[in-house]
Scaffold this motif. Structure first.
Motif, short mmCIF file in Angstrom:
data_model
loop_
_atom_site.label_atom_id
_atom_site.label_comp_id
_atom_site.label_asym_id
_atom_site.label_seq_id
_atom_site.Cartn_x
_atom_site.Cartn_y
_atom_site.Cartn_z
N ILE A 10 1.27 -1.28 -4.53
CA ILE A 10 0.12 -2.18 -4.27
C ILE A 10 -0.01 -2.96 -6.21
O ILE A 10 -0.44 -2.57 -6.70
CB ILE A 10 -0.91 -0.96 -3.93
N GLY A 11 -0.22 -4.02 -4.89
CA GLY A 11 -0.32 -5.17 -5.91
C GLY A 11 0.83 -5.96 -6.63
O GLY A 11 1.94 -5.52 -6.78
N ALA A 12 1.68 -6.67 -6.94
CA ALA A 12 2.82 -7.90 -7.14
C ALA A 12 2.50 -9.03 -8.11
O ALA A 12 2.63 -10.11 -7.82
CB ALA A 12 2.97 -8.60 -5.34
N GLY A 13 2.01 -8.39 -9.04
CA GLY A 13 1.72 -8.76 -10.33
C GLY A 13 3.09 -8.79 -10.86
O GLY A 13 4.06 -8.11 -10.75
N PRO A 14 3.28 -8.61 -12.44
CA PRO A 14 4.37 -8.36 -12.72
C PRO A 14 4.54 -6.98 -12.81
O PRO A 14 5.74 -6.93 -12.45
CB PRO A 14 4.15 -8.68 -14.03
N ALA A 15 3.78 -5.94 -13.01
CA ALA A 15 3.79 -4.91 -13.13
C ALA A 15 3.83 -4.35 -12.16
O ALA A 15 5.25 -3.56 -11.62
CB ALA A 15 2.68 -4.21 -13.46
N GLY A 16 3.47 -4.73 -10.73
CA GLY A 16 4.01 -4.31 -9.42
C GLY A 16 5.68 -4.70 -8.80
O GLY A 16 6.30 -3.88 -8.72
N LEU A 17 5.73 -5.86 -9.42
CA LEU A 17 7.00 -6.19 -9.16
C LEU A 17 8.33 -5.99 -9.67
O LEU A 17 9.59 -5.42 -9.20
CB LEU A 17 7.57 -8.13 -9.53
N ALA A 18 7.96 -5.74 -11.54
CA ALA A 18 8.68 -4.53 -12.24
C ALA A 18 9.20 -3.51 -11.68
O ALA A 18 10.14 -2.91 -11.95
CB ALA A 18 8.41 -4.78 -13.87
N ALA A 19 8.31 -2.57 -11.14
CA ALA A 19 8.37 -1.29 -10.53
C ALA A 19 8.89 -1.71 -9.43
O ALA A 19 9.96 -0.53 -8.75
CB ALA A 19 6.71 -0.79 -10.06
N GLY A 20 9.08 -2.44 -8.32
CA GLY A 20 9.14 -2.37 -6.72
C GLY A 20 10.80 -3.42 -7.48
O GLY A 20 12.08 -2.73 -6.89
N ILE A 21 11.19 -3.63 -8.44
CA ILE A 21 13.25 -3.93 -9.07
C ILE A 21 13.31 -2.71 -9.18
O ILE A 21 14.33 -2.16 -8.89
CB ILE A 21 13.05 -5.38 -10.73
N TYR A 22 12.77 -1.86 -10.13
CA TYR A 22 13.69 -0.33 -10.80
C TYR A 22 13.39 0.05 -9.15
O TYR A 22 14.47 0.95 -9.21
CB TYR A 22 12.48 0.24 -11.75
N GLY A 23 12.37 0.41 -8.74
CA GLY A 23 12.69 0.99 -6.98
C GLY A 23 13.67 0.42 -6.37
O GLY A 23 14.85 1.74 -5.49
N GLY A 24 13.93 -0.52 -6.20
CA GLY A 24 14.94 -0.96 -5.31
C GLY A 24 16.72 -0.38 -5.85
O GLY A 24 17.46 -0.59 -5.34
N ARG A 25 16.31 -0.69 -7.56
CA ARG A 25 18.08 -0.59 -8.18
C ARG A 25 18.32 1.11 -8.27
O ARG A 25 19.39 1.31 -8.33
CB ARG A 25 17.17 -0.68 -10.30
N ALA A 26 16.80 1.95 -7.67
CA ALA A 26 17.20 3.17 -7.87
C ALA A 26 17.61 3.23 -5.99
O ALA A 26 17.78 5.12 -5.71
CB ALA A 26 16.05 4.69 -7.95
N HIS A 27 18.24 2.38 -5.37
CA HIS A 27 17.82 2.22 -4.16
C HIS A 27 17.15 3.26 -3.10
O HIS A 27 17.35 4.06 -2.24
CB HIS A 27 19.38 3.28 -3.54
N LEU A 28 15.83 3.02 -3.77
CA LEU A 28 14.70 3.64 -3.36
C LEU A 28 14.13 2.28 -1.76
O LEU A 28 14.63 0.98 -1.90
CB LEU A 28 13.43 3.49 -3.69
N ASN A 29 13.61 2.81 -0.23
CA ASN A 29 13.74 2.23 0.11
C ASN A 29 12.07 1.29 -0.12
O ASN A 29 10.69 2.62 0.15
CB ASN A 29 12.97 2.54 1.89
N THR A 30 11.71 0.27 -0.84
CA THR A 30 10.67 0.30 -1.09
C THR A 30 9.69 -1.05 -0.84
O THR A 30 10.50 -2.80 -0.36
CB THR A 30 10.85 -0.14 -2.95
N LEU A 31 8.34 -1.19 -0.96
CA LEU A 31 7.43 -1.81 -0.08
C LEU A 31 6.82 -2.25 -1.26
O LEU A 31 5.74 -1.44 -1.72
CB LEU A 31 6.68 -1.51 1.19
N ILE A 32 6.24 -3.60 -2.22
CA ILE A 32 5.04 -3.43 -2.39
C ILE A 32 4.32 -4.71 -1.61
O ILE A 32 4.52 -5.57 -1.11
CB ILE A 32 5.97 -4.84 -3.53
N LEU A 33 3.06 -3.88 -1.66
CA LEU A 33 1.61 -4.98 -0.98
C LEU A 33 0.85 -5.69 -1.98
O LEU A 33 0.50 -5.06 -2.81
CB LEU A 33 0.49 -4.14 -0.02
N GLU A 34 0.45 -7.05 -0.96
CA GLU A 34 -0.29 -7.66 -2.08
C GLU A 34 -1.46 -8.62 -1.33
O GLU A 34 -0.65 -9.43 0.02
CB GLU A 34 1.23 -8.95 -2.97
#
Length: 78
Positions: A10-34
């Motif tokens: 939840i949240g596409a600020g820098p922290a949310g985007l960084a978390a999303g990058i790590y989730g994607g790199r870990a091959h997790l199906n990742t959704l960011i809500l903003e």
């Protein structure tokens, strides 16, 4: 059809985007809500200095690069 996600951020600020990058790199199906602007308040910042790995940038440039990187790892932003 509804999608199933391994990780929802939840949240596409820098922290949310960084978390999303790590989730994607870990091959997790990742959704960011903003609810408003991708990049959050950082997007409206004229100058960002000393962000890890980036000596200086504007908010829009930094968050655009982070959003693009997340997309490259298959992260969906809604």
């Amino acid at each position: 059809m509804d999608s199933m996600y391994d990780l929802i951020i939840i949240g596409a600020g820098p922290a949310g985007l960084a978390a999303g990058i790590y989730g994607g790199r870990a091959h997790l199906n990742t959704l960011i809500l903003e609810k408003s602007t991708i990049g959050g308040r950082a997007y409206t910042t004229r100058e960002i200095v000393n962000y890890p790995g980036i000596p200086t940038s504007s908010g829009p440039d930094l968050t655009a690069k982070m959003s693009e990187q997340a997309g490259n790892f298959g992260v969906e932003i809604k």
